[in-house]
Design a protein around this motif. Structure first.
Motif, short mmCIF file in Angstrom:
data_model
loop_
_atom_site.label_atom_id
_atom_site.label_comp_id
_atom_site.label_asym_id
_atom_site.label_seq_id
_atom_site.Cartn_x
_atom_site.Cartn_y
_atom_site.Cartn_z
N LEU A 12 42.94 52.42 66.87
CA LEU A 12 42.88 50.97 66.78
C LEU A 12 43.32 50.49 65.41
O LEU A 12 43.88 49.40 65.28
N VAL A 13 43.05 51.26 64.38
CA VAL A 13 43.41 50.87 63.02
C VAL A 13 44.03 52.07 62.32
O VAL A 13 43.48 53.17 62.35
N ASN A 14 45.17 51.85 61.70
CA ASN A 14 45.77 52.88 60.84
C ASN A 14 45.13 52.73 59.47
O ASN A 14 45.52 51.88 58.66
N TRP A 15 44.10 53.54 59.21
CA TRP A 15 43.29 53.37 58.01
C TRP A 15 44.08 53.63 56.74
O TRP A 15 43.88 52.96 55.72
N ASP A 16 44.96 54.62 56.77
CA ASP A 16 45.77 54.91 55.58
C ASP A 16 46.68 53.74 55.25
O ASP A 16 46.86 53.36 54.08
N MET A 17 47.25 53.13 56.31
CA MET A 17 48.09 51.95 56.08
C MET A 17 47.27 50.79 55.55
O MET A 17 47.73 50.04 54.68
N ALA A 18 46.05 50.64 56.05
CA ALA A 18 45.18 49.56 55.56
C ALA A 18 44.94 49.71 54.07
O ALA A 18 45.03 48.74 53.31
N ALA A 19 44.63 50.93 53.64
CA ALA A 19 44.34 51.17 52.22
C ALA A 19 45.57 50.94 51.36
O ALA A 19 45.50 50.30 50.30
N SER A 20 46.72 51.47 51.79
CA SER A 20 47.93 51.33 50.98
C SER A 20 48.43 49.88 50.96
O SER A 20 48.89 49.39 49.92
N THR A 21 48.33 49.19 52.09
CA THR A 21 48.74 47.78 52.14
C THR A 21 47.86 46.93 51.23
O THR A 21 48.36 46.09 50.47
N ALA A 22 46.56 47.17 51.29
CA ALA A 22 45.63 46.40 50.45
C ALA A 22 45.94 46.61 48.98
O ALA A 22 46.00 45.65 48.19
N ALA A 23 46.16 47.88 48.60
CA ALA A 23 46.42 48.16 47.19
C ALA A 23 47.73 47.54 46.73
O ALA A 23 47.83 47.03 45.60
N SER A 24 48.75 47.53 47.60
CA SER A 24 50.06 47.01 47.19
C SER A 24 50.09 45.49 47.13
O SER A 24 50.83 44.90 46.34
N LEU A 25 49.28 44.82 47.97
CA LEU A 25 49.28 43.36 48.02
C LEU A 25 48.24 42.73 47.11
O LEU A 25 48.24 41.50 46.93
N THR A 26 47.35 43.52 46.56
CA THR A 26 46.30 42.98 45.71
C THR A 26 46.91 42.28 44.50
O THR A 26 47.69 42.88 43.77
N PRO A 27 46.55 41.02 44.25
CA PRO A 27 47.13 40.31 43.10
C PRO A 27 46.63 40.87 41.78
O PRO A 27 45.53 41.43 41.69
N ALA A 28 47.45 40.71 40.77
CA ALA A 28 47.08 41.19 39.44
C ALA A 28 45.93 40.37 38.88
O ALA A 28 45.76 39.20 39.21
N GLY A 29 45.14 40.99 38.04
CA GLY A 29 44.03 40.30 37.40
C GLY A 29 44.49 39.56 36.16
O GLY A 29 45.70 39.43 35.90
N PRO A 30 43.55 39.06 35.37
CA PRO A 30 43.90 38.33 34.15
C PRO A 30 44.64 39.21 33.16
O PRO A 30 44.41 40.43 33.10
N THR A 31 45.53 38.60 32.40
CA THR A 31 46.30 39.34 31.41
C THR A 31 45.42 39.69 30.21
O THR A 31 44.81 38.81 29.61
N MET A 32 45.35 40.99 29.91
CA MET A 32 44.52 41.46 28.82
C MET A 32 45.17 42.66 28.16
O MET A 32 45.87 43.44 28.81
N GLU A 33 44.92 42.81 26.88
CA GLU A 33 45.37 44.00 26.17
C GLU A 33 44.52 45.20 26.58
O GLU A 33 43.33 45.04 26.91
N PRO A 34 45.10 46.40 26.56
CA PRO A 34 44.34 47.59 26.95
C PRO A 34 43.02 47.75 26.21
O PRO A 34 42.00 48.12 26.81
N ALA A 35 43.02 47.48 24.92
CA ALA A 35 41.78 47.62 24.14
C ALA A 35 40.73 46.61 24.61
O ALA A 35 39.53 46.94 24.67
N GLU A 36 41.17 45.39 24.96
CA GLU A 36 40.24 44.39 25.44
C GLU A 36 39.68 44.77 26.80
O GLU A 36 38.49 44.57 27.08
N ILE A 37 40.52 45.35 27.64
CA ILE A 37 40.06 45.82 28.94
C ILE A 37 38.98 46.89 28.76
O ILE A 37 37.92 46.85 29.41
#
Length: 376
Positions: A13-38
């Protein structure tokens, strides 16, 4: 089965691997931050998550907060949250689907055909990607953590930072406030170790019940969409009968038995969310100095959503989720006011002590059933 025979694969009923990969690829970026601040922010959130446990213990009076070694805290990004929830959905739903495939293969094939264009891995991944930018934290009791047999508390750092900036509130205060809510969920399942299997069983039964009616699923989905469209009309007038709670997709998919199962799960979720809300708001200015400002601004966020997001939220049941917070909070506050926190905590002792959905809206009925009303 002979060596020349090949097992017929179960319809998926659900292609779980596709669900995980699709979610990760479509997830919007978070706020812009420097690595040290993160790195500093992640470290700060983790420290406040640890610090919040003592406050949860003091407010909830649940001794389970003293030892949470059976679960762990993860500070993660949006893509990680999406992948984790694809895994959680799979853990919750596949046992019921496997049982259905073994006992009712005809129903499973029908369900696969009915849902083929509705519940694909890509579509689930798209839903998770949308949610990944909305969730501040989540306790998942159903998937064992990497280092413990219990669940995992996930704090989504980009979302916490985005909201604290949006609200223009003190970051440390806001982060501790969020951690109080999420750690309360962790403590709830530690205080009631039977609760995880109880919920897993009822979710499985609900899933099996839905799939068992696959022959009418397409028709019911069409009804759900028409009802949701009607609910969005600005000229819609109120009528007697089912209200907004009955316009969501899930509510339309129920038969009488499934409505009873959903009613029970709704009551449990309202209890969990309401209790966590009461605990997070139970701190005073000595612990979270700006708690009143945070709550006022946080509650006001919903009024600024556009029509498209409001529709998406209704389709996904997010508005019902917010009602669980308020309904459950009223239940907990009323019970605590009448019985004390120790009286309320009887709810964690056994399955029979869980409130019904009716009792969530009429707390005195639960108090009387439990014989908890204090003298005077």
């Amino acid at each position: 089965m002979s060596s020349n025979e090949t097992a017929v694969p179960r319809p998926q009923l659900v292609n779980w691997d596709m669900a995980a990969s699709t979610a990760a690829s479509l997830t919007p970026a978070g706020p812009t931050m420097e690595p040290a601040e993160i790195a500093r922010s992640v470290q700060n959130i983790r420290r406040l998550a640890d610090e919040s446990v003592a406050h949860v213990h003091a407010i909830s009076r649940l001794d389970a907060a003293r030892d949470l070694r059976d679960s762990e805290v993860l500070v993660i990004d949006r893509a990680s949250w999406s992948r984790a929830n694809a895994q959680s959905f799979r853990t919750l739903l596949e046992p019921a689907l496997d049982q259905l495939a073994a006992t009712r293969p005809d129903v499973m094939r029908s369900a696969s055909l009915a849902l083929g264009g509705t519940l694909t891995g890509a579509q689930l991944g798209t839903v998770l990607a949308f949610l990944s930018s909305k969730v501040l934290g989540q306790y998942d009791p159903f998937v064992a953590s990497r280092h413990a047999q219990g669940g995992r508390l996930m704090l989504v750092a980009p979302n916490i930072i985005s909201v604290e900036r949006e609200l223009n509130v003190d970051p440390s205060d806001f982060r501790l406030w969020v951690c109080l809510h999420e750690q309360t969920h962790r403590v709830q399942f530690a205080a009631a170790p039977w609760l995880r299997d109880h919920m897993r069983t009822h979710i499985g039964e609900l899933t099996s019940g839905l799939m068992d009616k696959a022959d009418s699923l397409s028709e019911r989905l069409g009804t759900a969409v028409r009802n949701l469209t009607t609910a969005q009309r600005p000229d819609r007038t109120a009528v007697a009968g089912p209200g907004p709670r009955d316009t969501g997709l899930l509510s339309i998919l129920q038969g009488p038995e499934d409505r009873a199962r959903l009613s029970h799960l709704t009551a449990v979720m309202s209890l969990l969310e309401g209790h966590a809300n009461v605990v997070m708001d139970g701190v005073d200015g000595r612990i979270v100095p700006s708690v009143k400002t945070i709550r006022r601004r946080f509650n006001a966020r919903g009024t600024s959503r556009g029509p498209l997001e409001k529709l998406i939220r209704q389709l996904m049941g997010l508005d019902a989720k917010m009602r669980q917070y308020s309904d459950g909070s009223r239940f907990v506050r009323r019970v605590v006011s009448q019985t004390g926190m120790d009286g309320f905590n009887a709810v964690w002792e056994a399955e029979a002590n869980l409130p019904t959905e009716q009792e969530i809206h009429a707390p005195d009925e639960w108090i009387d059933r439990m014989s908890l009303r204090r003298d005077g």
